[in-house]
Design a protein around this motif. Structure first.
Motif, PDB file in Angstrom:
ATOM      1  N   ASN A  41     -38.553 107.792 210.599  1.00 20.80           N
ATOM      2  CA  ASN A  41     -38.116 106.395 210.446  1.00 20.80           C
ATOM      3  C   ASN A  41     -37.723 106.023 209.027  1.00 20.80           C
ATOM      4  OD1 ASN A  41     -38.510 105.725 213.232  1.00 20.80           O
ATOM      5  ND2 ASN A  41     -40.715 105.652 212.836  1.00 20.80           N
ATOM      6  N   ARG A  42     -37.533 107.002 208.146  1.00 19.79           N
ATOM      7  CA  ARG A  42     -37.048 106.733 206.777  1.00 19.79           C
ATOM      8  C   ARG A  42     -35.590 107.171 206.686  1.00 19.79           C
ATOM      9  NH1 ARG A  42     -40.153 103.353 203.979  1.00 19.79           N
ATOM     10  NH2 ARG A  42     -39.439 104.288 202.007  1.00 19.79           N
ATOM     11  N   GLN A  72     -26.088 103.758 200.289  1.00 19.84           N
ATOM     12  CA  GLN A  72     -27.171 102.804 200.489  1.00 19.84           C
ATOM     13  C   GLN A  72     -27.129 101.737 199.421  1.00 19.84           C
ATOM     14  OE1 GLN A  72     -31.081 104.716 199.095  1.00 19.84           O
ATOM     15  NE2 GLN A  72     -29.759 106.485 199.532  1.00 19.84           N
ATOM     16  N   VAL A  73     -27.502 100.539 199.808  1.00 20.44           N
ATOM     17  CA  VAL A  73     -27.597  99.419 198.863  1.00 20.44           C
ATOM     18  C   VAL A  73     -28.884  98.675 199.156  1.00 20.44           C
ATOM     19  CG1 VAL A  73     -25.094  99.145 198.609  1.00 20.44           C
ATOM     20  CG2 VAL A  73     -26.304  97.877 200.411  1.00 20.44           C
ATOM     21  N   THR A  74     -29.310  97.886 198.186  1.00 20.83           N
ATOM     22  CA  THR A  74     -30.487  97.054 198.403  1.00 20.83           C
ATOM     23  C   THR A  74     -30.084  95.796 199.167  1.00 20.83           C
ATOM     24  OG1 THR A  74     -30.154  95.950 196.282  1.00 20.83           O
ATOM     25  CG2 THR A  74     -31.603  97.895 196.318  1.00 20.83           C
ATOM     26  N   ALA A  75     -31.071  95.105 199.696  1.00 19.20           N
ATOM     27  CA  ALA A  75     -30.798  93.931 200.518  1.00 19.20           C
ATOM     28  C   ALA A  75     -30.073  92.837 199.741  1.00 19.20           C
ATOM     29  CB  ALA A  75     -32.100  93.387 201.091  1.00 19.20           C
ATOM     30  N   LEU A 128     -35.381 100.862 206.166  1.00 16.43           N
ATOM     31  CA  LEU A 128     -34.061 100.516 206.677  1.00 16.43           C
ATOM     32  C   LEU A 128     -34.069  99.116 207.279  1.00 16.43           C
ATOM     33  CD1 LEU A 128     -31.142 101.504 207.369  1.00 16.43           C
ATOM     34  CD2 LEU A 128     -32.090 102.271 209.576  1.00 16.43           C
ATOM     35  N   LEU A 129     -33.170  98.264 206.795  1.00 19.79           N
ATOM     36  CA  LEU A 129     -33.019  96.914 207.327  1.00 19.79           C
ATOM     37  C   LEU A 129     -31.802  96.795 208.232  1.00 19.79           C
ATOM     38  CD1 LEU A 129     -33.746  94.802 204.119  1.00 19.79           C
ATOM     39  CD2 LEU A 129     -35.308  95.272 206.021  1.00 19.79           C
ATOM     40  N   GLY A 130     -30.732  97.490 207.872  1.00 19.68           N
ATOM     41  CA  GLY A 130     -29.500  97.390 208.645  1.00 19.68           C
ATOM     42  C   GLY A 130     -28.408  98.219 208.002  1.00 19.68           C
ATOM     43  N   THR A 182     -22.551 101.641 204.912  1.00 20.76           N
ATOM     44  CA  THR A 182     -23.659 101.879 203.992  1.00 20.76           C
ATOM     45  C   THR A 182     -24.940 101.341 204.616  1.00 20.76           C
ATOM     46  OG1 THR A 182     -24.547 101.494 201.771  1.00 20.76           O
ATOM     47  CG2 THR A 182     -23.284  99.714 202.743  1.00 20.76           C
ATOM     48  N   ALA A 183     -26.032 102.002 204.325  1.00 23.95           N
ATOM     49  CA  ALA A 183     -27.328 101.510 204.785  1.00 23.95           C
ATOM     50  C   ALA A 183     -27.794 100.395 203.867  1.00 23.95           C
ATOM     51  CB  ALA A 183     -28.344 102.649 204.785  1.00 23.95           C
ATOM     52  N   VAL A 184     -28.568  99.469 204.416  1.00 29.52           N
ATOM     53  CA  VAL A 184     -29.175  98.395 203.634  1.00 29.52           C
ATOM     54  C   VAL A 184     -30.685  98.607 203.695  1.00 29.52           C
ATOM     55  CG1 VAL A 184     -29.442  95.915 203.330  1.00 29.52           C
ATOM     56  CG2 VAL A 184     -27.276  96.840 204.228  1.00 29.52           C
ATOM     57  N   LEU A 185     -31.304  98.768 202.507  1.00 32.52           N
ATOM     58  CA  LEU A 185     -32.729  99.072 202.435  1.00 32.52           C
ATOM     59  C   LEU A 185     -33.474  97.956 201.716  1.00 32.52           C
ATOM     60  CD1 LEU A 185     -32.461 102.810 201.267  1.00 32.52           C
ATOM     61  CD2 LEU A 185     -32.354 101.907 203.602  1.00 32.52           C
ATOM     62  N   ASP A 186     -34.751  97.787 202.067  1.00 30.97           N
ATOM     63  CA  ASP A 186     -35.557  96.812 201.332  1.00 30.97           C
ATOM     64  C   ASP A 186     -36.125  97.460 200.072  1.00 30.97           C
ATOM     65  OD1 ASP A 186     -37.764  98.369 202.004  1.00 30.97           O
ATOM     66  OD2 ASP A 186     -38.511  96.990 203.540  1.00 30.97           O
ATOM     67  N   ALA A 187     -36.958  96.737 199.355  1.00 33.94           N
ATOM     68  CA  ALA A 187     -37.477  97.225 198.077  1.00 33.94           C
ATOM     69  C   ALA A 187     -38.317  98.490 198.226  1.00 33.94           C
ATOM     70  CB  ALA A 187     -38.299  96.124 197.408  1.00 33.94           C
TER      71      ALA A 187
END
Length: 326
Positions: A309-310, A214-217, A245-247, A236-241
């Protein structure tokens, strides 16, 4: 040796004759209330169903026992010949006996039936002849009418064993549906092999064995590449702060990026610039077989795993291959 066309004709004739016999068995079920009463009696049992027979009927009895046990009806096999040499002791007062015999008049059956009657347990006769000794002595008649065997000499048990086998399946499925026996119940009784895994293996059982890249946006391209390479899942997942999940960014996204960004801009590229938004997800409690179905439907090799949804991780096609689900 017969010509190939003759062999084909023989094969088709046997199958059609046996299919016709099964249609006759289906019609016979509705002619009396014995089949329905037999099912209701077994549903009320506190004991087991003991199925017996001799010769080819013994093989059918063994298969019926296996089907009953696997669909929620406890059952035992008792060979009719062994019954009079001690195996009769397996029958308990709360049991139910099904005796299989095409004629219902064989010497072994005539010896066995009085002994079963003394046990005082209910008995069903799975027979072709409703007027036979066995049928007359039984509490229920499971009628499998057969005019003749598929054997050209009308000797080898063929059509009769097929009819008995089909009637046994009808009995087992009627009990299954009457009990409301579902996939989860089936899974508890079939934990082994591919079938068992399809029925009980959950997505979370597999995804928890993987790392969760996972990485941040706003992560830079270098960090995205290092996360994908380090966790070795090809994405890798892209997560917001807040961790939502964003993408996702996949190996394919990285390759496509090279055609969309000038080399001098690569140092400024961030995860949000190249990610695939709204990725296909699956909840941890869903079956692994469902994960495979979604991958195949969308022609992809991994899914994002979520719980309420997390983001929780990934499940990859290789995980399913390793478990033999593909």
């Amino acid at each position: 040796m017969k010509a190939q066309t003759d062999i084909t004709s023989i094969g088709k004739k046997v199958l059609l004759q046996e299919a016709e016999a099964i249609r006759g068995v289906a019609e016979a079920i509705g002619q009396t209330g014995d089949f329905q009463d037999c099912v209701r009696t077994i549903l009320g049992l506190r004991g087991r169903v003991v199925v017996t027979g001799i010769g080819k009927s013994a093989h059918i009895a063994g298969k019926m026992v296996a089907t009953l046990n696997s669909t929620g009806t406890p059952a035992l096999f008792m060979h009719a010949a062994d019954a009079i040499h001690g195996d009769l002791g397996m029958i308990q007062p709360e049991d139910f006996v099904i005796c299989i015999s095409k004629s219902g008049d064989t010497p072994e059956i005539k010896v066995l039936v009085p002994l079963l009657r003394r046990k005082g347990v209910p008995m069903a006769a799975l027979v072709s002849n409703r007027e036979s000794y066995l049928a007359v002595q039984a509490d229920f008649i499971l009628h499998a009418p057969v005019d003749r065997e598929a054997c050209p000499h009308n000797l080898a048990p063929t059509t009769s064993t097929t009819a008995a086998l089909a009637l046994g399946d009808a009995l087992a499925v009627s009990l299954l549906e009457s009990r409301g026996f579902g996939p989860q119940d089936f899974a508890h009784l079939h934990p082994g092999g591919t079938l068992g895994k399809k029925l009980y293996l959950k997505v979370g059982d597999l995804s928890r064995q993987n790392q969760a890249p996972q990485v941040t946006a706003d992560a830079l391209l270098r960090d995205v590449i290092l996360e994908i390479s380090g966790k070795r899942l090809g994405a890798t997942a892209v997560l917001d702060a807040d961790g939502a999940l964003l993408g996702i960014v996949t190996d394919g996204d990285l390759r496509r990026m090279l055609t969309n960004f000038a080399p001098e801009r690569l140092g400024q590229v961030r995860a949000t610039d190249i990610m695939t938004p709204r990725p296909v997800t699956i909840e941890v409690e869903e079956f692994a077989a469902e994960a495979l179905a979604r991958m195949q439907a969308r022609n992809i090799t991994q899914l994002v795993v979520t719980e309420h949804n997390r983001f929780q991780g990934f499940i990859h096609l290789h995980d399913l291959l390793r478990e033999g689900l593909v």
